[in-house]
Enzyme design. Structure first.
Site, PDB file in Angstrom:
ATOM      1  N   GLU A   1      -7.498  -2.545  -5.595  1.00  0.00           N
ATOM      2  CA  GLU A   1      -7.604  -1.287  -4.098  1.00  0.00           C
ATOM      3  C   GLU A   1      -8.097  -0.355  -4.834  1.00  0.00           C
ATOM      4  O   GLU A   1      -8.825   0.529  -3.860  1.00  0.00           O
ATOM      5  CB  GLU A   1      -6.803  -1.775  -3.730  1.00  0.00           C
ATOM      6  CG  GLU A   1      -6.223  -3.491  -3.475  1.00  0.00           C
ATOM      7  CD  GLU A   1      -5.482  -3.937  -3.446  1.00  0.00           C
ATOM      8  OE1 GLU A   1      -5.260  -5.139  -3.384  1.00  0.00           O
ATOM      9  OE2 GLU A   1      -4.972  -3.179  -5.161  1.00  0.00           O
TER      10      GLU A   1
ATOM     11  N   CYS B   1      -4.834   0.479   3.686  1.00  0.00           N
ATOM     12  CA  CYS B   1      -4.659  -0.665   4.354  1.00  0.00           C
ATOM     13  C   CYS B   1      -6.144  -1.465   3.961  1.00  0.00           C
ATOM     14  O   CYS B   1      -6.401  -2.651   3.988  1.00  0.00           O
ATOM     15  CB  CYS B   1      -4.577  -1.285   6.088  1.00  0.00           C
ATOM     16  SG  CYS B   1      -5.769  -0.240   6.724  1.00  0.00           S
TER      17      CYS B   1
ATOM     18  N   GLN C   1       0.918  -1.282  -0.053  1.00  0.00           N
ATOM     19  CA  GLN C   1       0.075   0.121   0.635  1.00  0.00           C
ATOM     20  C   GLN C   1       1.283   1.084  -0.199  1.00  0.00           C
ATOM     21  O   GLN C   1       0.346   2.596  -0.699  1.00  0.00           O
ATOM     22  CB  GLN C   1      -0.603   0.080   1.169  1.00  0.00           C
ATOM     23  CG  GLN C   1      -0.603   0.050   2.495  1.00  0.00           C
ATOM     24  CD  GLN C   1      -1.216  -0.061   3.362  1.00  0.00           C
ATOM     25  OE1 GLN C   1      -1.808  -1.122   4.341  1.00  0.00           O
ATOM     26  NE2 GLN C   1      -1.819   1.783   4.129  1.00  0.00           N
TER      27      GLN C   1
ATOM     28  N   ASN D   1      -0.240  -8.822   5.226  1.00  0.00           N
ATOM     29  CA  ASN D   1      -0.301  -7.185   5.533  1.00  0.00           C
ATOM     30  C   ASN D   1       0.138  -7.193   4.033  1.00  0.00           C
ATOM     31  O   ASN D   1       0.042  -7.629   2.737  1.00  0.00           O
ATOM     32  CB  ASN D   1       0.605  -7.349   6.362  1.00  0.00           C
ATOM     33  CG  ASN D   1       0.960  -6.327   6.507  1.00  0.00           C
ATOM     34  OD1 ASN D   1      -0.318  -5.305   6.628  1.00  0.00           O
ATOM     35  ND2 ASN D   1       1.714  -5.893   7.903  1.00  0.00           N
TER      36      ASN D   1
ATOM     37  N   ASP E   1      -6.792   0.217  14.361  1.00  0.00           N
ATOM     38  CA  ASP E   1      -6.525   1.053  13.922  1.00  0.00           C
ATOM     39  C   ASP E   1      -5.305   0.157  11.650  1.00  0.00           C
ATOM     40  O   ASP E   1      -5.117   1.251  11.123  1.00  0.00           O
ATOM     41  CB  ASP E   1      -4.741   1.223  13.866  1.00  0.00           C
ATOM     42  CG  ASP E   1      -3.873   0.643  14.381  1.00  0.00           C
ATOM     43  OD1 ASP E   1      -3.526  -0.390  13.817  1.00  0.00           O
ATOM     44  OD2 ASP E   1      -2.268   1.291  14.437  1.00  0.00           O
ATOM     45  N   HIS E   2      -5.403  -1.080  11.822  1.00  0.00           N
ATOM     46  CA  HIS E   2      -5.368  -1.725  10.179  1.00  0.00           C
ATOM     47  C   HIS E   2      -5.792  -2.269   9.749  1.00  0.00           C
ATOM     48  O   HIS E   2      -6.141  -3.645  10.915  1.00  0.00           O
ATOM     49  CB  HIS E   2      -3.151  -2.148  10.406  1.00  0.00           C
ATOM     50  CG  HIS E   2      -2.433  -1.950  10.000  1.00  0.00           C
ATOM     51  ND1 HIS E   2      -2.462  -1.816   8.731  1.00  0.00           N
ATOM     52  CD2 HIS E   2      -1.631  -3.651   9.188  1.00  0.00           C
ATOM     53  CE1 HIS E   2      -1.712  -2.235   8.003  1.00  0.00           C
ATOM     54  NE2 HIS E   2      -1.321  -3.432   8.239  1.00  0.00           N
TER      55      HIS E   2
END
Length: 334
Positions: free
Chosen positions: A170, A145, A139, A301, A280-281
């Site tokens: 995305e 994310c 990203q 990730n 937060d992710h």
């Protein structure tokens, strides 16, 4: 000239005895100088004294060395984020869980059914072995994310429905789903994104929409070429067995996690920090298993293959580590 010398990490020598070797050496020399002056920049989080890049790197170096000498089941390393502060790392996350009433998908809860199905689950599972996971993506410095988490879930669901593994964009969610409460690089919520896809009727492929730019762009969705229509978006009940059952039966899950300060420096092993903060992710849950007696979740990730275990992390499956049970979603296709 006149700039103070800075300690920088060593780069291996470049062999110039091949076509293009001299040009490559010049590029490396430029990048080296750029990195040197990057280290000499000063940064400060709110209320904190100014720090040079060299000082931040040194703090993280000591953290890595101290942690890796201890008995923890996971290791840290100096990586591409070693010169960044915790505040700067927020730009590499971006999950903003929606608090709007009615914005969340329905939660399917049937404890008896979950426990019965859990009895027949395999001891370990990895959707990569079954062809439902695309390559690790990056990203970059953009709070997107949530888009990577949602798309990773949708790619898996598309594979389960069609038998074809297709990369989905995305960038499309970043450009087009603002009316669903998302904000591109400014952050968003994967459940909002998945519900937006449901309402629109699907997405196009990455090839059709265009590559990822790590910045907000103008929506150019061609609804004549939509694929991957979603029938339902479901939030998984908050239990380990419910998460496993949903994962094995519905494909990779879109999940939210908390990221403690040393998360950015993860190398390998089962990540089990002593404490963590708010979610937060956004990431993609693709499997589970056991390593050296420690149960773990296998998580993909969106920080590239150079982070963690070639882009993946093993998160402890003990309790609700990193809040992983709180915001997990799957989709069923039309």
């Amino acid at each position: 000239p006149g700039e103070p010398e800075a300690k920088v990490w060593n780069r291996p020598p470049i062999d110039c005895n091949f076509p293009g070797g001299v040009e490559l050496q010049e590029i490396v020399k430029y990048e080296f100088l750029e990195a040197k002056y990057l280290i000499l920049e000063t940064v400060a989080e709110e209320g904190a004294p100014l720090q040079t890049r060299e000082e931040i790197y040194e703090i993280n170096r000591k953290l890595v060395e101290s942690h890796n000498r201890g008995p923890s089941g996971y290791k840290l390393q100096l990586n591409q984020f070693a010169h960044l502060t915790a505040d700067e790392m927020k730009s590499f996350k971006g999950l903003r869980l929606s608090t709007v009433e009615g914005s969340k998908p329905h939660t399917h809860v049937d404890d008896d059914e979950v426990e019965e199905l859990a009895k027949h689950l395999p001891d370990s599972w990895d959707w990569r072995d079954h062809g439902a996971v695309t390559r690790v993506k990056n990203q970059r410095m953009c709070g997107s994310c949530w888009a990577f988490s949602a798309i990773g879930c949708l790619e898996g669901a598309h594979f389960l429905k069609t038998g074809e593994l297709v990369e989905l964009p995305e960038q499309l969610l970043m450009d087009c789903s603002w009316d669903a409460g998302n904000g591109g690089c400014l952050g968003g919520d994967m459940s909002n994104a998945l519900n937006w896809i449901k309402e629109v009727g699907g997405v196009t492929t990455s090839i059709q929409y265009g590559r990822y730019y790590a910045e907000n762009g103008r929506c150019h969705l061609d609804k004549k070429h939509l694929i991957s229509p979603i029938k339902n978006v479901t939030q998984v009940a908050r239990s380990v067995n419910a998460l496993k059952v949903a994962l094995v039966n519905h494909g990779p899950l879109s999940v939210g996690i908390a990221t403690p300060p040393d998360f950015q420096l993860y190398k390998n092993g089962v990540y089990k920090p002593s404490e963590w903060g708010e979610t937060d992710h956004g990431v993609v849950l693709v499997g589970y298993g056991v390593l050296n007696g420690e149960k773990y979740w296998l998580v993909k990730n969106s920080w590239g293959e150079n982070w963690g275990m070639e882009g993946y992390i093993l998160i402890s499956a003990e309790g609700d580590t990193l809040n992983i049970l709180d915001s997990a979603y799957y989709v069923t296709m039309q």
